[in-house]
Design a protein around this motif. Structure first.
Motif, short mmCIF file in Angstrom:
data_model
loop_
_atom_site.label_atom_id
_atom_site.label_comp_id
_atom_site.label_asym_id
_atom_site.label_seq_id
_atom_site.Cartn_x
_atom_site.Cartn_y
_atom_site.Cartn_z
N ASP A 82 -30.31 30.29 64.60
CA ASP A 82 -31.15 30.03 65.90
C ASP A 82 -32.32 30.01 65.65
O ASP A 82 -33.20 29.81 66.68
CB ASP A 82 -30.41 30.83 66.84
N ARG A 126 -28.25 22.77 67.06
CA ARG A 126 -28.02 23.55 68.25
C ARG A 126 -27.81 22.65 69.27
O ARG A 126 -26.73 22.94 70.09
CB ARG A 126 -29.09 24.59 68.67
N HIS A 165 -25.44 41.41 66.26
CA HIS A 165 -24.27 41.47 67.45
C HIS A 165 -23.35 42.73 67.36
O HIS A 165 -22.57 43.14 68.06
CB HIS A 165 -23.15 40.35 67.48
MG MG Z 1 -26.00 32.85 67.28
#
Ligand code: MG
Ligand code: DAT
Length: 150
Positions: A118, A85, A52
């Protein structure tokens, strides 16, 4: 069987939801292999969120994640990554469905209570970042057969 890294973020700890959130993973049938309360350093946050870097929310995310203690969990179970998740819900609390952790405990975009790996590659990388040798315990639980894939 899969393993995944879950973080109870500073908002979860500050708001007193650690136990309730851990209970949701436990009752689903995920086994706790590692668990610790820790303060994330800026260096660790940068490695954890390297995908990110450069995004508009990155600086705020790192300062949030390093602001107060988190609980790090190493969880194991059948399809653990996708199961966790789903239990977490959509990224933003305002979008997350009721019944999910993010849907039930928060309304904020960034203060969204939990992190979960993820993908299998991310899980392996993140577990190594957060847990040292000897901090992940392999043990049998009496309900293992009831939580198996078959
Ligand atoms: Mg993530
Ligand atoms: P997730 O945590 O659901 O995997 P992500 O990996 O896309 O979501 O983003 C990591 C975290 O960054 C997310 O949990 C909350 C924060 N975040 C993502 N997008 C954001 C945005 N547009 N504004 C504020 N925070 C954001």
């Amino acid at each position: 069987m899969e393993r995944t890294l879950i973080l109870l973020k500073p908002d979860a700890v500050q708001r007193g939801f650690s136990g309730e959130i851990i209970a949701r993973f436990e009752r689903k049938g995920l086994k706790i292999l590692g668990m610790k309360l820790m303060q994330i350093s800026p260096e660790l946050a940068a490695k954890h969120y390297e995908a990110h870097q450069g995004k508009g929310f990155y600086d705020g995310l790192v300062s949030f994640m390093t602001s107060n203690p988190v609980v790090a969990l190493a969880l194991e179970g059948h399809k653990a990554i996708s199961v966790c998740r789903k239990l977490m819900g959509a990224t933003f609390g305002c979008d997350a469905e009721p019944g999910t952790i993010r849907g039930d405990f928060g309304i904020s975009n960034g203060y969204n209570l939990v992190h979960g790996s993820d993908s299998p590659e991310a899980a392996a990388r993140e577990l190594e970042l957060f847990f040292g040798a000897g901090e992940i315990l392999e043990y049998g639980r009496i309900d293992d057969p009831w939580n198996a894939a078959e």
